[in-house]
Design a protein around this motif. Structure first.
Motif, PDB file in Angstrom:
ATOM      1  N   SER A 137       1.004  -1.123   0.027  1.00  0.00           N
ATOM      2  CA  SER A 137      -0.152   0.042   0.063  1.00  0.00           C
ATOM      3  C   SER A 137       0.872   1.154   0.044  1.00  0.00           C
ATOM      4  CB  SER A 137      -0.908   0.092   1.259  1.00  0.00           C
ATOM      5  OG  SER A 137      -1.694   1.191   1.221  1.00  0.00           O
ATOM      6  N   SER A 138       1.703   1.109   0.743  1.00  0.00           N
ATOM      7  CA  SER A 138       2.696   2.348   0.818  1.00  0.00           C
ATOM      8  C   SER A 138       3.739   2.593  -0.557  1.00  0.00           C
ATOM      9  CB  SER A 138       3.839   2.177   1.953  1.00  0.00           C
ATOM     10  OG  SER A 138       3.559   2.006   3.121  1.00  0.00           O
ATOM     11  N   ILE A 139       3.921   1.559  -1.276  1.00  0.00           N
ATOM     12  CA  ILE A 139       4.285   1.636  -2.624  1.00  0.00           C
ATOM     13  C   ILE A 139       3.415   2.230  -3.526  1.00  0.00           C
ATOM     14  CG2 ILE A 139       5.279   0.602  -4.517  1.00  0.00           C
ATOM     15  CD1 ILE A 139       6.531  -1.698  -2.602  1.00  0.00           C
ATOM     16  N   GLY A 140       2.249   1.609  -3.096  1.00  0.00           N
ATOM     17  CA  GLY A 140       0.853   2.262  -4.326  1.00  0.00           C
ATOM     18  C   GLY A 140       0.757   3.787  -3.996  1.00  0.00           C
ATOM     19  N   TRP A 141       1.105   4.375  -2.512  1.00  0.00           N
ATOM     20  CA  TRP A 141       0.819   5.802  -2.525  1.00  0.00           C
ATOM     21  C   TRP A 141       1.997   6.486  -2.922  1.00  0.00           C
ATOM     22  CZ3 TRP A 141      -3.621   7.569  -1.776  1.00  0.00           C
ATOM     23  CH2 TRP A 141      -4.741   6.825  -1.009  1.00  0.00           C
ATOM     24  N   LEU A 142       3.138   5.790  -3.028  1.00  0.00           N
ATOM     25  CA  LEU A 142       4.344   6.566  -3.621  1.00  0.00           C
ATOM     26  C   LEU A 142       4.151   6.682  -5.195  1.00  0.00           C
ATOM     27  CD1 LEU A 142       7.231   7.397  -3.470  1.00  0.00           C
ATOM     28  CD2 LEU A 142       8.266   5.077  -3.651  1.00  0.00           C
ATOM     29  N   MET A 143       3.647   5.798  -5.769  1.00  0.00           N
ATOM     30  CA  MET A 143       3.481   5.814  -6.970  1.00  0.00           C
ATOM     31  C   MET A 143       2.387   6.845  -7.462  1.00  0.00           C
ATOM     32  SD  MET A 143       3.255   1.791  -8.305  1.00  0.00           S
ATOM     33  CE  MET A 143       3.145   1.731  -9.885  1.00  0.00           C
ATOM     34  N   VAL A 144       1.406   7.168  -6.423  1.00  0.00           N
ATOM     35  CA  VAL A 144       0.378   8.167  -6.743  1.00  0.00           C
ATOM     36  C   VAL A 144       1.118   9.548  -6.555  1.00  0.00           C
ATOM     37  CG1 VAL A 144      -1.787   9.359  -5.643  1.00  0.00           C
ATOM     38  CG2 VAL A 144      -1.604   6.911  -6.069  1.00  0.00           C
ATOM     39  N   ARG A 145       1.827   9.726  -5.514  1.00  0.00           N
ATOM     40  CA  ARG A 145       2.366  10.953  -5.361  1.00  0.00           C
ATOM     41  C   ARG A 145       3.710  11.602  -6.355  1.00  0.00           C
ATOM     42  NH1 ARG A 145       3.400   9.009  -0.283  1.00  0.00           N
ATOM     43  NH2 ARG A 145       5.675   8.441  -0.667  1.00  0.00           N
TER      44      ARG A 145
ATOM     45  N   GLN B 202      -4.544   4.830  -6.091  1.00  0.00           N
ATOM     46  CA  GLN B 202      -4.209   3.289  -5.369  1.00  0.00           C
ATOM     47  C   GLN B 202      -4.545   2.212  -6.302  1.00  0.00           C
ATOM     48  OE1 GLN B 202      -2.138   1.934  -3.157  1.00  0.00           O
ATOM     49  NE2 GLN B 202      -2.329   3.049  -1.330  1.00  0.00           N
ATOM     50  N   ASN B 203      -5.772   2.054  -6.602  1.00  0.00           N
ATOM     51  CA  ASN B 203      -6.412   0.948  -7.390  1.00  0.00           C
ATOM     52  C   ASN B 203      -5.657   0.792  -8.691  1.00  0.00           C
ATOM     53  OD1 ASN B 203      -8.530  -0.953  -7.915  1.00  0.00           O
ATOM     54  ND2 ASN B 203      -8.954   0.101  -9.585  1.00  0.00           N
ATOM     55  N   GLU B 204      -5.293   1.778  -9.377  1.00  0.00           N
ATOM     56  CA  GLU B 204      -4.502   1.710 -10.494  1.00  0.00           C
ATOM     57  C   GLU B 204      -3.003   1.189 -10.379  1.00  0.00           C
ATOM     58  OE1 GLU B 204      -3.204   4.684 -14.229  1.00  0.00           O
ATOM     59  OE2 GLU B 204      -4.390   5.400 -12.738  1.00  0.00           O
ATOM     60  N   ALA B 205      -2.628   1.525  -9.152  1.00  0.00           N
ATOM     61  CA  ALA B 205      -1.169   1.208  -8.782  1.00  0.00           C
ATOM     62  C   ALA B 205      -1.221  -0.285  -8.889  1.00  0.00           C
ATOM     63  CB  ALA B 205      -0.663   1.858  -7.555  1.00  0.00           C
ATOM     64  N   PHE B 206      -2.235  -0.779  -8.054  1.00  0.00           N
ATOM     65  CA  PHE B 206      -2.274  -2.348  -8.034  1.00  0.00           C
ATOM     66  C   PHE B 206      -2.714  -2.969  -9.248  1.00  0.00           C
ATOM     67  CE2 PHE B 206      -2.061  -1.142  -3.582  1.00  0.00           C
ATOM     68  CZ  PHE B 206      -1.354  -2.325  -2.884  1.00  0.00           C
ATOM     69  N   THR B 207      -3.861  -2.669  -9.909  1.00  0.00           N
ATOM     70  CA  THR B 207      -4.203  -3.310 -11.118  1.00  0.00           C
ATOM     71  C   THR B 207      -3.237  -3.415 -12.517  1.00  0.00           C
ATOM     72  OG1 THR B 207      -5.494  -1.433 -11.921  1.00  0.00           O
ATOM     73  CG2 THR B 207      -6.470  -2.950 -10.413  1.00  0.00           C
ATOM     74  N   LYS B 208      -2.565  -2.220 -12.335  1.00  0.00           N
ATOM     75  CA  LYS B 208      -1.453  -2.055 -13.602  1.00  0.00           C
ATOM     76  C   LYS B 208      -0.056  -2.554 -13.319  1.00  0.00           C
ATOM     77  CE  LYS B 208      -3.727   1.631 -16.042  1.00  0.00           C
ATOM     78  NZ  LYS B 208      -3.479   3.026 -16.845  1.00  0.00           N
ATOM     79  N   TYR B 209       0.151  -2.361 -11.914  1.00  0.00           N
ATOM     80  CA  TYR B 209       1.654  -2.844 -11.700  1.00  0.00           C
ATOM     81  C   TYR B 209       1.785  -3.990 -10.552  1.00  0.00           C
ATOM     82  CZ  TYR B 209       2.476   1.508 -14.440  1.00  0.00           C
ATOM     83  OH  TYR B 209       2.527   2.468 -15.423  1.00  0.00           O
ATOM     84  N   ILE B 210       1.588  -3.361  -9.231  1.00  0.00           N
ATOM     85  CA  ILE B 210       1.749  -4.294  -8.251  1.00  0.00           C
ATOM     86  C   ILE B 210       1.213  -5.592  -8.162  1.00  0.00           C
ATOM     87  CG2 ILE B 210       1.922  -4.349  -5.480  1.00  0.00           C
ATOM     88  CD1 ILE B 210       1.554  -1.256  -5.445  1.00  0.00           C
TER      89      ILE B 210
END
Length: 283
Positions: free
Chosen positions: A136-144, A151-159
């Motif tokens: 989740s912290s990685i996802g928020w970093l990707m948003v920033r 966050q949802n995009e960070a997970f579905t497209k990458y994580i």
């Protein structure tokens, strides 16, 4: 004669897991709002040590919430009133923390190698060396960083494409270590599964019965996100199986829109917590 605790919240998270608040700030916030509370960080007992070291708080129960996985799905096991210095508990939580560190390191390596993403060393180290390194912290970093919009995009497209070794333990391991540390194991969320899913009555009852054979002693019956019907289902299961009853908000500070002390749509009857509170060590 046992003290009466009318206002209770037995499911609270700090920044030692996925909450936003310092444990001592939570303790101060609970003062005047609650008569008794428990800190139940995911797979960590460090925040409980902080709270036990201060007197600026109401009555307190050391807690933990183990993230577990079995063939039937994911679930969470709460542990209460355990010996904070128990070596088995310390060893297991340290082991889980190191597994999470390893998973985050390998996730960054995957994202950089597979997708060509670039992260600053200081940003990576901030997450890796945090109290609770997680996806989740990685996802928020990707948003920033503008890599994704949410966050949802960070997970579905990458994580979600990273399939590293899980840091989850089994329910049996969680219950066993809680009991070994002198604690009381309780099923979190009940019909809400791991908190993000919904289970039917029969599926929930089957899970409770299987875990009871392993040593489960209670179920969470008052919960911030329960409907009245879900509350009644869990109360029925607790009664039929002779289990202790607990109540919790699942407070995460600013990371969730849940208030400290919010234990659901049904007003908490403190009388139903008596058996549980007689079972655990309250500080």
């Amino acid at each position: 004669m046992m003290k009466t605790y009318k206002k209770a919240d037995l499911h609270v998270h700090s920044y030692y897991s996925d909450g936003s608040d310092n444990p001592l700030d939570i303790a101060r916030q609970a003062q005047g709002l609650l008569d008794v509370f428990a800190l139940t960080d995911h797979d960590s007992i460090k925040g409980c040590r902080d709270i036990l070291a201060t007197n600026d708080r109401p009555a307190f129960i050391p807690g933990i919430e183990f993230s577990c996985s079995e063939d039937q799905g994911r679930c969470h096991i709460l542990g209460y009133g355990y010996d904070i210095d128990n070596q088995s508990m310390i060893d297991l939580t340290d082991e889980i923390h190191m597994a999470r560190v390893d998973k985050v390191v390998k996730t960054f390596e995957f994202l950089e190698g597979e997708f060509g993403l670039n992260f600053r060393s200081e940003d990576k180290n901030s997450i890796i060396n945090s109290h609770s390194p997680n996806h989740s912290s990685i996802g928020w970093l990707m948003v920033r960083e503008g890599i994704v919009s949410n966050q949802n995009e960070a997970f579905t497209k990458y994580i979600d494409f990273f399939h590293g070794k899980t840091s989850y333990i089994t329910p049996e391991q969680a219950i066993k270590v809680i009991l070994k540390a002198g604690g009381t194991p309780v099923l979190a969320h009940g019909v809400r599964g791991d908190g993000g899913s919904r289970l039917g009555y029969e599926e929930t009852l089957d899970r409770v019965k299987r875990f009871k054979e392993l040593g489960l002693m209670g179920v969470e019956c008052y919960y911030s996100e329960f409907t009245e019907e879900e509350h009644q289902v869990m109360m029925r299961i607790a009664s039929e199986e002779g289990l202790l009853i607990t109540a919790g908000s699942d407070y995460h500070g600013t990371n969730k829109k849940i208030a400290l002390g919010d234990t659901g749509v049904i007003e908490l009857d403190s009388e139903v917590l008596k058996r549980f509170l007689e079972q655990v060590q309250v500080y």
